[in-house]
Design a protein around this motif. Structure first.
Motif, PDB file in Angstrom:
ATOM      1  N   UNK A 198       0.826  -1.197   0.000  1.00  0.00           N
ATOM      2  CA  UNK A 198       0.000   0.000   0.000  1.00  0.00           C
ATOM      3  C   UNK A 198       0.864   1.251   0.000  1.00  0.00           C
ATOM      4  N   UNK A 199       0.450   2.239  -0.759  1.00  0.00           N
ATOM      5  CA  UNK A 199       1.097   3.543  -0.733  1.00  0.00           C
ATOM      6  C   UNK A 199       0.372   4.400   0.301  1.00  0.00           C
ATOM      7  N   UNK A 200       1.091   4.774   1.321  1.00  0.00           N
ATOM      8  CA  UNK A 200       0.482   5.559   2.398  1.00  0.00           C
ATOM      9  C   UNK A 200       1.049   6.969   2.396  1.00  0.00           C
ATOM     10  N   UNK A 201       0.141   7.935   2.473  1.00  0.00           N
ATOM     11  CA  UNK A 201       0.563   9.340   2.460  1.00  0.00           C
ATOM     12  C   UNK A 201      -0.380  10.147   3.352  1.00  0.00           C
ATOM     13  N   UNK A 202      -0.198   9.981   4.662  1.00  0.00           N
ATOM     14  CA  UNK A 202      -1.037  10.691   5.615  1.00  0.00           C
ATOM     15  C   UNK A 202      -0.473  12.072   5.927  1.00  0.00           C
ATOM     16  N   UNK A 203      -1.084  12.707   6.884  1.00  0.00           N
ATOM     17  CA  UNK A 203      -0.664  14.064   7.238  1.00  0.00           C
ATOM     18  C   UNK A 203       0.516  14.086   8.207  1.00  0.00           C
ATOM     19  N   UNK A 204       0.712  12.986   8.945  1.00  0.00           N
ATOM     20  CA  UNK A 204       1.742  12.976   9.981  1.00  0.00           C
ATOM     21  C   UNK A 204       3.035  12.339   9.484  1.00  0.00           C
ATOM     22  N   UNK A 205       2.978  11.080   9.124  1.00  0.00           N
ATOM     23  CA  UNK A 205       4.195  10.386   8.687  1.00  0.00           C
ATOM     24  C   UNK A 205       4.451  10.681   7.221  1.00  0.00           C
ATOM     25  N   UNK A 206       5.715  10.581   6.837  1.00  0.00           N
ATOM     26  CA  UNK A 206       6.079  10.862   5.447  1.00  0.00           C
ATOM     27  C   UNK A 206       5.577   9.736   4.561  1.00  0.00           C
ATOM     28  N   UNK A 207       5.355   9.986   3.266  1.00  0.00           N
ATOM     29  CA  UNK A 207       4.867   8.946   2.361  1.00  0.00           C
ATOM     30  C   UNK A 207       5.768   7.718   2.361  1.00  0.00           C
ATOM     31  N   UNK A 208       5.127   6.525   2.333  1.00  0.00           N
ATOM     32  CA  UNK A 208       5.904   5.291   2.346  1.00  0.00           C
ATOM     33  C   UNK A 208       5.018   4.143   1.862  1.00  0.00           C
ATOM     34  N   UNK A 209       5.654   3.036   1.546  1.00  0.00           N
ATOM     35  CA  UNK A 209       4.941   1.815   1.167  1.00  0.00           C
ATOM     36  C   UNK A 209       4.900   0.879   2.370  1.00  0.00           C
ATOM     37  N   UNK A 210       3.838   0.091   2.464  1.00  0.00           N
ATOM     38  CA  UNK A 210       3.721  -0.835   3.599  1.00  0.00           C
ATOM     39  C   UNK A 210       2.967  -2.087   3.182  1.00  0.00           C
ATOM     40  N   UNK A 211       3.381  -3.227   3.735  1.00  0.00           N
ATOM     41  CA  UNK A 211       2.640  -4.472   3.543  1.00  0.00           C
ATOM     42  C   UNK A 211       1.330  -4.405   4.323  1.00  0.00           C
ATOM     43  N   UNK A 212       0.356  -5.185   3.881  1.00  0.00           N
ATOM     44  CA  UNK A 212      -0.863  -5.320   4.664  1.00  0.00           C
ATOM     45  C   UNK A 212      -0.588  -6.239   5.846  1.00  0.00           C
ATOM     46  N   UNK A 213      -1.369  -6.123   6.888  1.00  0.00           N
ATOM     47  CA  UNK A 213      -1.135  -6.881   8.119  1.00  0.00           C
ATOM     48  C   UNK A 213      -1.226  -8.393   7.921  1.00  0.00           C
ATOM     49  N   UNK A 214      -2.003  -8.852   6.907  1.00  0.00           N
ATOM     50  CA  UNK A 214      -2.170 -10.292   6.713  1.00  0.00           C
ATOM     51  C   UNK A 214      -1.132 -10.887   5.765  1.00  0.00           C
ATOM     52  N   UNK A 215      -0.163 -10.081   5.342  1.00  0.00           N
ATOM     53  CA  UNK A 215       0.851 -10.573   4.413  1.00  0.00           C
ATOM     54  C   UNK A 215       2.064 -11.108   5.178  1.00  0.00           C
ATOM     55  N   UNK A 216       2.735 -12.059   4.555  1.00  0.00           N
ATOM     56  CA  UNK A 216       3.961 -12.620   5.124  1.00  0.00           C
ATOM     57  C   UNK A 216       5.103 -12.347   4.152  1.00  0.00           C
ATOM     58  N   UNK A 217       6.036 -11.532   4.610  1.00  0.00           N
ATOM     59  CA  UNK A 217       7.211 -11.217   3.796  1.00  0.00           C
ATOM     60  C   UNK A 217       8.439 -11.433   4.664  1.00  0.00           C
ATOM     61  N   UNK A 218       9.486 -11.974   4.064  1.00  0.00           N
ATOM     62  CA  UNK A 218      10.719 -12.233   4.821  1.00  0.00           C
ATOM     63  C   UNK A 218      11.253 -10.965   5.465  1.00  0.00           C
ATOM     64  N   UNK A 219      11.026  -9.828   4.795  1.00  0.00           N
ATOM     65  CA  UNK A 219      11.521  -8.565   5.321  1.00  0.00           C
ATOM     66  C   UNK A 219      10.393  -7.625   5.711  1.00  0.00           C
TER      67      UNK A 219
END
Length: 395
Positions: free
Chosen positions: A40-61
């Motif tokens: 997900x591409x996240x771009x809220x008002x507080x934290x700087x824009x970033x990409x994030x996995x969804x909570x139900x995903x499993x990634x080695x990193x």
């Protein structure tokens, strides 16, 4: 994450991207560069824009939620590299190591640490970098550094050079500054003393800072009142014994079996300068074993080589080198030997004789561990009033 792949397999970086530009990409699909799952591409008002996995995903990193500090520091260092046209990789995945550096600059693997990290994990990652030809650079965030208050937690991030002594890197994401904390020393009451050198983000080239600064002689001397430091150490020990601290009681039991008491020893036992950073709470255990070794066979002299071998065996036996993943074992032994001898000379236990690094034992070791009701600090009147420390220091 600050990078992800788009549907055309191109790597997209959010560094130097305005929020307005980021908003244009909200409806596009992006994928993790490592596991290829959608992010997900996240771009809220507080934290700087970033990409994030969804909570139900499993990634080695798949990381825990990256803090604003961590994302900001990664962005700042990447922008620093871009400003100088410095060849680098942001969030560089190294398949052979199965590790991902926050930023890779040539062979410098930069890791920004803003949260807790176990000594085992930090040691594993550090050893893997070194084994594969990378030089790890750990940069402590504000919580990890904590104004240098907890030196025992910081030991795993310390490196060492003959010119800087123990040192580490820290960063202030709000002030936009990178710090080198060097000549780290622990004195009485486990206080951490250090010198600092500071660069504003973008000042100088990062590769040159990491490559050259640790080879410079950045002199910084501190003066310690020896008697005051010893008195503070003694008082702290007294409080712990009265409070029945388990670790101190165990050491007291060892001394008691040999007819002595922790509060009635030669004043060298309370000399803390340049000892605590390596041994921490076990310093009295180390000194017990050293004193016992020094009294063997009623020896009258001891050599530097013999003391070096003793320190090497002790550090190896206690696995103290594992507390400092960034420092070679030989450097720790050399450092400990140097400052152990320095303290013994200051306290008039050893006297240099000849040019072969041999020392005459100037006191009767047996008399120095006979029990006393209260240590007589008046006996320290002949000690050096002020000890000046700071690497490099020659005996």
């Amino acid at each position: 994450m600050l990078q992800a792949k788009d549907e055309e397999e191109k790597l997209v970086s959010l560094v130097q991207m305005s929020r307005k530009q980021v908003e244009k990409w909200r409806k596009q699909k992006f994928f993790c560069p490592i596991c290829n799952q959608t992010v997900q591409l996240k771009s809220g008002r507080i934290r700087i824009p970033h990409f994030a996995h969804r909570s139900d995903q499993a990634c080695f990193f798949k990381e825990a939620k990256e803090s604003e500090e961590h994302l900001s520091l990664k962005t700042a260092l990447a922008e620093w590299c871009l400003r100088d046209a410095l060849d680098h990789q942001l969030e560089a995945y190294l398949p052979l190591l199965k590790q991902r550096a926050d930023i890779l600059i040539d062979r410098f693997a930069v890791e920004i640490q803003c949260s807790k990290l176990s000594i085992e994990e930090m040691g594993r990652r550090t050893a893997s970098y070194i084994k594969n030809g990378y030089q790890p650079i750990w940069i402590c965030g504000e919580k990890t550094w904590n104004s240098g208050k907890n030196s025992s937690a910081l030991r795993k991030f310390c490196a060492y050079s003959e010119s800087l002594g123990f040192y580490l890197w820290t960063a202030d994401w709000r002030e936009k500054k990178l710090y080198l904390r060097y000549h780290l020393e622990s004195a009485s009451a486990n206080k951490l003393h250090y010198a600092s050198k500071c660069w504003r983000f973008g000042e100088g080239r990062l590769d040159e800072l990491f490559n050259k600064i640790t080879k410079k002689n950045l002199f910084h001397f501190r003066k310690y009142d020896s008697r005051q430091e010893m008195m503070q150490t003694y008082q702290e020990l007294y409080r712990k014994l009265r409070g029945r601290a388990p670790d101190i009681l165990a050491i007291q039991s060892l001394y008691y079996q040999n007819g002595s008491h922790l509060l009635g020893l030669h004043y060298w036992f309370y000399y803390p300068i340049n000892q605590l950073i390596l041994f921490g709470k076990s310093i009295f255990l180390f000194k017990y074993h050293f004193w016992k070794w020094l009294t063997l066979n009623n020896r009258k002299t001891v050599t530097e080589a013999e003391i070096f071998d003793f320190c090497r065996s002790c550090i190896q036996r206690e696995k103290l080198d594992q507390l400092f993943p960034l420092i070679p074992f030989s450097s720790l032994v050399q450092w400990q030997t140097h400052y152990l001898i320095e303290g013994l000379i200051v306290c008039h236990i050893l006297i240099i004789e000849g040019e072969q690094r041999s020392f005459y034992i100037a006191i009767d070791p047996i008399d120095c561990v006979k029990p006393h009701s209260v240590i007589q600090f008046n006996d320290t009147k002949n000690i050096t009033e002020v000890v000046i420390t700071g690497t490099p220091l020659k005996i």
